[in-house]
Design a protein around this motif. Structure first.
Motif, PDB file in Angstrom:
ATOM      1  N   GLU A  52      24.599 -57.111 -68.388  1.00  0.00           N
ATOM      2  CA  GLU A  52      24.869 -57.333 -67.298  1.00  0.00           C
ATOM      3  C   GLU A  52      25.723 -57.854 -67.195  1.00  0.00           C
ATOM      4  OE1 GLU A  52      21.775 -60.293 -67.259  1.00  0.00           O
ATOM      5  OE2 GLU A  52      19.625 -59.170 -67.225  1.00  0.00           O
ATOM      6  N   LYS A  53      26.560 -58.579 -67.862  1.00  0.00           N
ATOM      7  CA  LYS A  53      27.961 -59.313 -67.430  1.00  0.00           C
ATOM      8  C   LYS A  53      28.734 -57.765 -67.390  1.00  0.00           C
ATOM      9  CE  LYS A  53      31.636 -62.293 -70.083  1.00  0.00           C
ATOM     10  NZ  LYS A  53      31.356 -63.226 -71.299  1.00  0.00           N
ATOM     11  N   LEU A  54      29.076 -56.871 -67.697  1.00  0.00           N
ATOM     12  CA  LEU A  54      29.635 -55.579 -67.189  1.00  0.00           C
ATOM     13  C   LEU A  54      29.378 -55.475 -66.707  1.00  0.00           C
ATOM     14  CD1 LEU A  54      31.550 -53.550 -68.493  1.00  0.00           C
ATOM     15  CD2 LEU A  54      29.574 -52.279 -69.807  1.00  0.00           C
ATOM     16  N   SER A  55      27.743 -55.338 -66.008  1.00  0.00           N
ATOM     17  CA  SER A  55      27.846 -54.700 -64.336  1.00  0.00           C
ATOM     18  C   SER A  55      29.009 -55.856 -63.880  1.00  0.00           C
ATOM     19  CB  SER A  55      26.914 -55.332 -64.226  1.00  0.00           C
ATOM     20  OG  SER A  55      26.680 -54.329 -62.862  1.00  0.00           O
ATOM     21  N   ARG A  56      28.571 -56.819 -63.501  1.00  0.00           N
ATOM     22  CA  ARG A  56      29.103 -57.842 -62.889  1.00  0.00           C
ATOM     23  C   ARG A  56      30.770 -58.165 -62.791  1.00  0.00           C
ATOM     24  NH1 ARG A  56      25.159 -61.266 -64.987  1.00  0.00           N
ATOM     25  NH2 ARG A  56      26.945 -62.173 -66.349  1.00  0.00           N
ATOM     26  N   VAL A  57      31.373 -57.306 -63.593  1.00  0.00           N
ATOM     27  CA  VAL A  57      33.451 -57.396 -64.455  1.00  0.00           C
ATOM     28  C   VAL A  57      33.732 -56.407 -63.780  1.00  0.00           C
ATOM     29  CG1 VAL A  57      35.052 -56.789 -66.108  1.00  0.00           C
ATOM     30  CG2 VAL A  57      32.695 -59.294 -66.386  1.00  0.00           C
ATOM     31  N   ASN A  58      32.758 -54.985 -63.921  1.00  0.00           N
ATOM     32  CA  ASN A  58      32.710 -54.065 -63.195  1.00  0.00           C
ATOM     33  C   ASN A  58      33.461 -54.074 -61.896  1.00  0.00           C
ATOM     34  OD1 ASN A  58      33.243 -52.083 -65.814  1.00  0.00           O
ATOM     35  ND2 ASN A  58      31.284 -52.052 -65.850  1.00  0.00           N
ATOM     36  N   GLU A  59      32.105 -55.065 -61.151  1.00  0.00           N
ATOM     37  CA  GLU A  59      31.950 -54.947 -60.015  1.00  0.00           C
ATOM     38  C   GLU A  59      32.892 -55.916 -59.196  1.00  0.00           C
ATOM     39  OE1 GLU A  59      28.608 -56.906 -58.367  1.00  0.00           O
ATOM     40  OE2 GLU A  59      27.001 -54.793 -59.159  1.00  0.00           O
ATOM     41  N   SER A  60      33.520 -56.701 -59.810  1.00  0.00           N
ATOM     42  CA  SER A  60      34.719 -57.289 -59.352  1.00  0.00           C
ATOM     43  C   SER A  60      36.042 -56.690 -60.233  1.00  0.00           C
ATOM     44  CB  SER A  60      35.078 -58.827 -60.386  1.00  0.00           C
ATOM     45  OG  SER A  60      35.744 -59.387 -60.221  1.00  0.00           O
ATOM     46  N   LEU A  61      36.162 -56.109 -60.902  1.00  0.00           N
ATOM     47  CA  LEU A  61      37.164 -55.384 -60.981  1.00  0.00           C
ATOM     48  C   LEU A  61      38.086 -54.485 -59.766  1.00  0.00           C
ATOM     49  CD1 LEU A  61      39.675 -54.310 -62.838  1.00  0.00           C
ATOM     50  CD2 LEU A  61      37.750 -53.136 -64.189  1.00  0.00           C
ATOM     51  N   ALA A  62      36.325 -53.621 -59.879  1.00  0.00           N
ATOM     52  CA  ALA A  62      36.230 -52.946 -58.502  1.00  0.00           C
ATOM     53  C   ALA A  62      36.962 -53.310 -57.050  1.00  0.00           C
ATOM     54  CB  ALA A  62      35.100 -51.985 -57.901  1.00  0.00           C
ATOM     55  N   GLN A  63      36.299 -54.604 -56.852  1.00  0.00           N
ATOM     56  CA  GLN A  63      36.892 -54.945 -55.832  1.00  0.00           C
ATOM     57  C   GLN A  63      37.942 -55.736 -55.928  1.00  0.00           C
ATOM     58  OE1 GLN A  63      34.394 -58.959 -55.753  1.00  0.00           O
ATOM     59  NE2 GLN A  63      32.690 -57.224 -54.330  1.00  0.00           N
ATOM     60  N   ARG A  64      38.762 -56.102 -56.965  1.00  0.00           N
ATOM     61  CA  ARG A  64      40.080 -56.581 -56.962  1.00  0.00           C
ATOM     62  C   ARG A  64      41.003 -55.546 -57.037  1.00  0.00           C
ATOM     63  NH1 ARG A  64      40.486 -62.139 -59.188  1.00  0.00           N
ATOM     64  NH2 ARG A  64      38.461 -63.078 -59.895  1.00  0.00           N
ATOM     65  N   LEU A  65      40.900 -53.973 -57.608  1.00  0.00           N
ATOM     66  CA  LEU A  65      41.327 -52.901 -57.416  1.00  0.00           C
ATOM     67  C   LEU A  65      41.476 -52.576 -56.092  1.00  0.00           C
ATOM     68  CD1 LEU A  65      40.222 -51.276 -60.477  1.00  0.00           C
ATOM     69  CD2 LEU A  65      42.646 -51.925 -60.149  1.00  0.00           C
ATOM     70  N   ALA A  66      40.295 -52.215 -55.157  1.00  0.00           N
ATOM     71  CA  ALA A  66      39.834 -52.537 -53.703  1.00  0.00           C
ATOM     72  C   ALA A  66      41.466 -53.314 -52.940  1.00  0.00           C
ATOM     73  CB  ALA A  66      38.968 -52.004 -53.161  1.00  0.00           C
ATOM     74  N   ALA A  67      41.497 -54.243 -52.919  1.00  0.00           N
ATOM     75  CA  ALA A  67      42.073 -55.266 -52.488  1.00  0.00           C
ATOM     76  C   ALA A  67      43.923 -55.447 -53.121  1.00  0.00           C
ATOM     77  CB  ALA A  67      41.633 -57.018 -53.272  1.00  0.00           C
ATOM     78  N   ARG A  68      44.323 -54.400 -54.562  1.00  0.00           N
ATOM     79  CA  ARG A  68      45.253 -54.281 -55.210  1.00  0.00           C
ATOM     80  C   ARG A  68      45.894 -53.047 -54.084  1.00  0.00           C
ATOM     81  NH1 ARG A  68      46.726 -52.365 -60.545  1.00  0.00           N
ATOM     82  NH2 ARG A  68      45.993 -51.265 -60.519  1.00  0.00           N
ATOM     83  N   ALA A  69      44.829 -52.422 -53.528  1.00  0.00           N
ATOM     84  CA  ALA A  69      45.137 -50.873 -53.154  1.00  0.00           C
ATOM     85  C   ALA A  69      45.925 -51.471 -51.689  1.00  0.00           C
ATOM     86  CB  ALA A  69      44.138 -50.318 -53.187  1.00  0.00           C
ATOM     87  N   THR A  70      45.170 -52.105 -50.998  1.00  0.00           N
ATOM     88  CA  THR A  70      45.251 -52.704 -49.795  1.00  0.00           C
ATOM     89  C   THR A  70      46.732 -53.688 -49.752  1.00  0.00           C
ATOM     90  OG1 THR A  70      42.720 -52.793 -49.240  1.00  0.00           O
ATOM     91  CG2 THR A  70      44.707 -53.999 -47.536  1.00  0.00           C
TER      92      THR A  70
END
Length: 95
Positions: A52-70
């Motif tokens: 569950e923790k890994l899933s939350r971290v993966n979601e957060s990481l995906a959002q941060r990577l998208a923000a960085r790309a923007t």
């Protein structure tokens, strides 16, 4: 007959002793099984929590990577526009 009776009693005593030893070994094995089942349950619980923790971290990481790309895209566009402005200011006669 007494010799046969004595031999039979000896075999009987040995058989009872063997049965008691088997029962003792079975009890020890049951204790070990219970201990390993408890450890298995703890490990499965830990795995569930970590998944569950890994899933939350993966979601957060995906959002941060998208923000960085923007940010990267915005920075590149802004730098390109700034370069055009500088080019226009420094070389107005080239238009």
């Amino acid at each position: 007959m007494t010799q046969q009776a004595a031999a039979l009693q000896t075999y009987n005593n040995e058989l009872v002793k063997c049965i008691e030893e088997l029962c003792s070994k079975r009890e020890e094995l049951n204790r070990q099984i219970k201990q390993e089942e408890e450890e298995k349950d703890r490990l499965q619980h830990d795995i569930r929590i970590l998944s569950e923790k890994l899933s939350r971290v993966n979601e957060s990481l995906a959002q941060r990577l998208a923000a960085r790309a923007t940010f990267d895209r915005t920075i590149a566009e802004t730098e390109a526009a700034y370069a055009k402005v500088l080019h226009f200011v420094c070389f107005p006669f080239l238009l």
